[in-house]
Design a protein around this motif. Structure first.
Motif, PDB file in Angstrom:
ATOM      1  N   ASN A  34      60.277  68.971 -63.828  1.00 28.47           N
ATOM      2  CA  ASN A  34      59.933  67.703 -64.479  1.00 28.47           C
ATOM      3  C   ASN A  34      58.482  67.624 -64.933  1.00 28.47           C
ATOM      4  OD1 ASN A  34      62.534  67.117 -63.805  1.00 28.47           O
ATOM      5  ND2 ASN A  34      62.065  65.516 -62.323  1.00 28.47           N
ATOM      6  N   GLY A  35      57.579  68.260 -64.204  1.00 25.12           N
ATOM      7  CA  GLY A  35      56.164  68.196 -64.563  1.00 25.12           C
ATOM      8  C   GLY A  35      55.803  69.054 -65.760  1.00 25.12           C
ATOM      9  N   TYR A  41      64.576  66.741 -71.716  1.00 29.36           N
ATOM     10  CA  TYR A  41      64.970  68.148 -71.534  1.00 29.36           C
ATOM     11  C   TYR A  41      65.135  68.523 -70.061  1.00 29.36           C
ATOM     12  CZ  TYR A  41      63.438  68.556 -76.391  1.00 29.36           C
ATOM     13  OH  TYR A  41      63.286  68.388 -77.749  1.00 29.36           O
ATOM     14  N   SER A  42      64.833  67.602 -69.165  1.00 30.57           N
ATOM     15  CA  SER A  42      64.748  67.957 -67.743  1.00 30.57           C
ATOM     16  C   SER A  42      66.092  68.313 -67.120  1.00 30.57           C
ATOM     17  CB  SER A  42      64.098  66.815 -66.952  1.00 30.57           C
ATOM     18  OG  SER A  42      64.897  65.648 -67.016  1.00 30.57           O
ATOM     19  N   LEU A  57      57.679  70.975 -74.097  1.00 34.47           N
ATOM     20  CA  LEU A  57      56.755  70.975 -72.963  1.00 34.47           C
ATOM     21  C   LEU A  57      56.032  69.635 -72.892  1.00 34.47           C
ATOM     22  CD1 LEU A  57      55.259  74.543 -73.416  1.00 34.47           C
ATOM     23  CD2 LEU A  57      56.851  73.825 -71.631  1.00 34.47           C
ATOM     24  N   LYS A  58      55.902  69.102 -71.697  1.00 36.61           N
ATOM     25  CA  LYS A  58      55.287  67.790 -71.513  1.00 36.61           C
ATOM     26  C   LYS A  58      53.831  67.810 -71.982  1.00 36.61           C
ATOM     27  CE  LYS A  58      56.418  65.180 -68.015  1.00 36.61           C
ATOM     28  NZ  LYS A  58      56.566  64.595 -66.657  1.00 36.61           N
ATOM     29  N   LEU A 187      58.625  79.449 -67.049  1.00 37.47           N
ATOM     30  CA  LEU A 187      60.012  79.095 -67.345  1.00 37.47           C
ATOM     31  C   LEU A 187      60.795  80.319 -67.812  1.00 37.47           C
ATOM     32  CD1 LEU A 187      59.380  75.722 -69.206  1.00 37.47           C
ATOM     33  CD2 LEU A 187      60.506  75.979 -66.984  1.00 37.47           C
ATOM     34  N   VAL A 188      60.181  81.134 -68.656  1.00 38.18           N
ATOM     35  CA  VAL A 188      60.843  82.338 -69.161  1.00 38.18           C
ATOM     36  C   VAL A 188      61.101  83.336 -68.030  1.00 38.18           C
ATOM     37  CG1 VAL A 188      60.552  84.368 -70.641  1.00 38.18           C
ATOM     38  CG2 VAL A 188      59.958  82.103 -71.498  1.00 38.18           C
ATOM     39  N   ASP A 189      60.103  83.527 -67.178  1.00 34.46           N
ATOM     40  CA  ASP A 189      60.263  84.474 -66.062  1.00 34.46           C
ATOM     41  C   ASP A 189      61.369  84.025 -65.109  1.00 34.46           C
ATOM     42  OD1 ASP A 189      58.292  86.122 -67.033  1.00 34.46           O
ATOM     43  OD2 ASP A 189      56.720  85.371 -65.706  1.00 34.46           O
ATOM     44  N   LEU A 190      61.415  82.733 -64.799  1.00 40.23           N
ATOM     45  CA  LEU A 190      62.425  82.229 -63.864  1.00 40.23           C
ATOM     46  C   LEU A 190      63.820  82.208 -64.477  1.00 40.23           C
ATOM     47  CD1 LEU A 190      60.432  79.336 -62.154  1.00 40.23           C
ATOM     48  CD2 LEU A 190      61.103  81.523 -61.144  1.00 40.23           C
TER      49      LEU A 190
END
Length: 200
Positions: A34-35, A41-42, A57-58, A187-190
């Motif tokens: 969320n952060g 998009y969350s 992205l926030k 985000l991409v790595d995870l």
């Protein structure tokens, strides 16, 4: 939201909704991003989230999307493993924020600057990063390069620099610390470890 597809010429177009296999959402999961992303998009899984344009992205407004497109950054993610099943996402976007080469170079320079020993280069060393640096910066230390303006990075055109100016990325060090690239990279790595079917 429906995933968006880059159509060229600075345009994004929503893809028609496709039927997806229904996934039972197990109870008890607590993690969230969320952060890092806008609220709308969350609820997306990581593999869908990283296909969104950078303004997902926030803190990045939709006004920046055309700016990113001018420097060939069209979504959060860039697929680099072209011979794996993960590479299917590459058909949607070609260049993405999470693995933008200038950001990756800036991060690597910062790491090496923290490990560099002043005045102790071996006399016979041929170590260099000339492929990513403007000629006048090639002989500098990593620490000096970190303080250099981002146009010290070879390959950033004057047009690209013009579009980066409103983002206040004035030095290579600031680019290395830019939170939006860091979030996109994470985000991409995870996403590589996400199971679409929520299986263990």
């Amino acid at each position: 939201p429906s995933p968006t597809k880059f159509m060229g010429g600075g345009a994004f177009m929503s893809e028609p909704a496709k039927k997806k296999a229904k996934v039972t959402v197990p109870k008890g999961y607590l993690m969230n991003v969320n952060g890092a992303v806008d609220k709308k998009y969350s609820n997306l899984p990581l593999l869908e989230l990283i296909k969104q344009h950078p303004s997902a992205l926030k803190g990045l407004s939709e006004k920046v999307d055309p700016l990113f497109q001018e420097i060939n950054v069209k979504s959060i993610e860039k697929v680099t493993h072209e011979h794996t099943s993960y590479a299917v996402l590459k058909s949607i976007f070609e260049s993405q924020l999470g693995s933008w080469k200038f950001y990756k170079a800036a991060c690597a320079i910062k790491v090496m600057a923290s490990l560099e020993e002043d005045g102790k280069r071996a006399s016979d060393s041929t170590l260099n990063i000339n492929k990513i640096l403007d000629k006048k910066y090639e002989k500098m230390t990593f620490k000096e390069i970190l303080k250099a303006p981002i146009d010290a990075l070879s390959g950033l055109s004057e047009r690209a620099l013009k579009y980066l100016e409103p983002m206040h990325l004035t030095t290579i060090g600031k680019l290395a610390d830019w939170k939006f690239c860091k979030w996109a990279e994470a985000l991409v790595d995870l996403a590589k470890f996400e199971n679409k079917r929520m299986e263990s």
